[in-house]
Write a protein that holds these residues in place. Structure first.
Motif, PDB file in Angstrom:
ATOM      1  N   GLY A 177       0.783  -1.236   0.000  1.00  0.00           N
ATOM      2  CA  GLY A 177       0.000   0.000   0.000  1.00  0.00           C
ATOM      3  C   GLY A 177       0.813   1.284   0.000  1.00  0.00           C
ATOM      4  O   GLY A 177       0.241   2.374   0.114  1.00  0.00           O
ATOM      5  N   PHE A 178       2.128   1.187  -0.121  1.00  0.00           N
ATOM      6  CA  PHE A 178       2.947   2.409  -0.194  1.00  0.00           C
ATOM      7  C   PHE A 178       2.820   3.027  -1.574  1.00  0.00           C
ATOM      8  O   PHE A 178       2.802   2.316  -2.576  1.00  0.00           O
ATOM      9  CB  PHE A 178       4.423   2.096   0.084  1.00  0.00           C
ATOM     10  CG  PHE A 178       4.710   1.789   1.527  1.00  0.00           C
ATOM     11  CD1 PHE A 178       5.119   2.788   2.399  1.00  0.00           C
ATOM     12  CD2 PHE A 178       4.557   0.506   2.025  1.00  0.00           C
ATOM     13  CE1 PHE A 178       5.382   2.511   3.736  1.00  0.00           C
ATOM     14  CE2 PHE A 178       4.811   0.209   3.360  1.00  0.00           C
ATOM     15  CZ  PHE A 178       5.222   1.215   4.220  1.00  0.00           C
ATOM     16  N   GLU A 179       2.733   4.372  -1.603  1.00  0.00           N
ATOM     17  CA  GLU A 179       2.696   5.086  -2.885  1.00  0.00           C
ATOM     18  C   GLU A 179       3.822   6.105  -2.951  1.00  0.00           C
ATOM     19  O   GLU A 179       4.248   6.632  -1.922  1.00  0.00           O
ATOM     20  CB  GLU A 179       1.344   5.786  -3.046  1.00  0.00           C
ATOM     21  CG  GLU A 179       0.248   4.773  -3.309  1.00  0.00           C
ATOM     22  CD  GLU A 179      -1.112   5.422  -3.475  1.00  0.00           C
ATOM     23  OE1 GLU A 179      -1.180   6.640  -3.746  1.00  0.00           O
ATOM     24  OE2 GLU A 179      -2.112   4.684  -3.320  1.00  0.00           O
ATOM     25  N   ILE A 180       4.268   6.372  -4.177  1.00  0.00           N
ATOM     26  CA  ILE A 180       5.367   7.331  -4.368  1.00  0.00           C
ATOM     27  C   ILE A 180       4.835   8.750  -4.190  1.00  0.00           C
ATOM     28  O   ILE A 180       3.858   9.140  -4.829  1.00  0.00           O
ATOM     29  CB  ILE A 180       6.000   7.155  -5.768  1.00  0.00           C
ATOM     30  CG1 ILE A 180       6.703   5.797  -5.851  1.00  0.00           C
ATOM     31  CG2 ILE A 180       6.986   8.291  -6.072  1.00  0.00           C
ATOM     32  CD1 ILE A 180       7.176   5.406  -7.247  1.00  0.00           C
ATOM     33  N   GLU A 181       5.494   9.524  -3.306  1.00  0.00           N
ATOM     34  CA  GLU A 181       5.108  10.928  -3.083  1.00  0.00           C
ATOM     35  C   GLU A 181       6.066  11.903  -3.748  1.00  0.00           C
ATOM     36  O   GLU A 181       5.781  13.104  -3.828  1.00  0.00           O
ATOM     37  CB  GLU A 181       5.073  11.228  -1.584  1.00  0.00           C
ATOM     38  CG  GLU A 181       3.966  10.528  -0.833  1.00  0.00           C
ATOM     39  CD  GLU A 181       3.818  11.029   0.595  1.00  0.00           C
ATOM     40  OE1 GLU A 181       2.679  11.083   1.079  1.00  0.00           O
ATOM     41  OE2 GLU A 181       4.846  11.353   1.232  1.00  0.00           O
ATOM     42  N   GLY A 182       7.225  11.422  -4.180  1.00  0.00           N
ATOM     43  CA  GLY A 182       8.207  12.308  -4.801  1.00  0.00           C
ATOM     44  C   GLY A 182       9.518  11.579  -5.031  1.00  0.00           C
ATOM     45  O   GLY A 182       9.647  10.396  -4.711  1.00  0.00           O
ATOM     46  N   THR A 183      10.481  12.311  -5.594  1.00  0.00           N
ATOM     47  CA  THR A 183      11.790  11.734  -5.902  1.00  0.00           C
ATOM     48  C   THR A 183      12.882  12.681  -5.424  1.00  0.00           C
ATOM     49  O   THR A 183      12.921  13.840  -5.835  1.00  0.00           O
ATOM     50  CB  THR A 183      11.955  11.527  -7.426  1.00  0.00           C
ATOM     51  OG1 THR A 183      10.861  10.742  -7.895  1.00  0.00           O
ATOM     52  CG2 THR A 183      13.257  10.814  -7.754  1.00  0.00           C
ATOM     53  N   GLY A 184      13.731  12.188  -4.540  1.00  0.00           N
ATOM     54  CA  GLY A 184      14.864  12.977  -4.048  1.00  0.00           C
ATOM     55  C   GLY A 184      16.064  12.758  -4.957  1.00  0.00           C
ATOM     56  O   GLY A 184      16.571  11.640  -5.068  1.00  0.00           O
ATOM     57  N   LYS A 185      16.504  13.834  -5.603  1.00  0.00           N
ATOM     58  CA  LYS A 185      17.619  13.736  -6.565  1.00  0.00           C
ATOM     59  C   LYS A 185      18.949  13.661  -5.806  1.00  0.00           C
ATOM     60  O   LYS A 185      19.137  14.389  -4.823  1.00  0.00           O
ATOM     61  CB  LYS A 185      17.583  14.980  -7.463  1.00  0.00           C
ATOM     62  CG  LYS A 185      18.313  14.799  -8.772  1.00  0.00           C
ATOM     63  CD  LYS A 185      18.270  16.083  -9.595  1.00  0.00           C
ATOM     64  CE  LYS A 185      19.552  16.185 -10.403  1.00  0.00           C
ATOM     65  NZ  LYS A 185      19.798  17.557 -10.868  1.00  0.00           N
TER      66      LYS A 185
END
Lengths: 165, 165
Positions: free
Chosen positions: A136-144
């Motif tokens: 149930g985890f969803e992606i909230e963003g991407t840390g570059k």
């Protein structure tokens, strides 16, 4: 196949945890450092910060997986926990990660009043992302350039899962 | 108008920092808690974790702003720092936040070998997001129900800025 047993980590697991986290395939996908010292693992096990819980997965009493859950100490974020997980390279694809995640999610949803579980995972760790999505985890963003790995900076996804209502 | 002076926070600033962070308009936009105790601020000032730096902004020797920078302790993330900032409600829109951010960015880029500066900011804090954008921070994602504020969970942006190449 013998059953996977989940229990809290104990001081006697110290050397097993150090060995698992010293495996190249484990530190590749986590934030562990090669050649971890016994002193560092002793310190981690003997003096965990408040709000930390450390689960191990065992088969026939041998530790083959590890999950560290940390509930946020700030009261305005005490509905949030974060975690890191390591699975022994020889025991991949046997449901160890799922067994650890199932126990952790039960702890968070039903006992610790945690409503939001956060994690970071390297964007190229496809099996990791897949098992987190299953829970149930969803992606909230991407840390570059989130962390250094084998001499290169790698990006990480910020993922979160909410307690089902 | 008198000049804004930036310097490291000292123990004598303890009560001023407690007062600023106890203002409703300050804890609204940060992760501070109402009614902070003197003991908590004493502990923070006397025993900061390694890698923490605490800057104050002063006008005529009066402390009117505060920024706490924390460099990540894990070597694989030691190119990363995070920070929190508070500006006294009576001194908004006078360049205090910009003066603190300018000093912090100079520290990170030119002295601390920090290449990635991270922050979280509530999505409805438009002046905050605007000043961060001015300093090169970009939104990397949105954390849902990130923290409690006045009885409600609020979302936060994850923002990051990279050292110019």
């Amino acid at each position: 196949m013998s059953e996977i047993v989940i229990r809290h980590a104990e001081l006697r697991d110290l050397e097993a945890l150090r060995q698992i986290n010293a495996q190249p395939e484990v530190y590749h996908n986590t934030l562990q450092i090669p050649h971890p010292s016994l002193e560092m693992w002793e310190e981690r096990m003997k003096h965990p910060p408040s709000g930390r819980r450390s689960l191990v997965a065992c088969i026939d009493d041998v530790v083959i997986g590890h999950l560290v859950l940390s509930v946020e100490p700030n009261p305005r974020r005490s509905h949030v926990a974060t975690f890191g997980m390591s699975v022994c390279g020889q025991h991949r694809n046997r449901g160890v990660a799922s067994a650890l995640l199932k126990a952790m999610v039960d702890l968070c949803d039903n006992w610790l009043r945690v409503e939001r579980i956060e994690l970071t995972v390297f964007v190229d760790n496809k099996p990791g992302v897949a098992v987190y999505r299953k829970f149930g985890f969803e992606i909230e963003g991407t840390g570059k350039n989130y962390a250094l790995r084998d001499g290169q900076y790698v990006d990480a996804y910020f993922m979160a899962r909410f307690k089902p209502s």
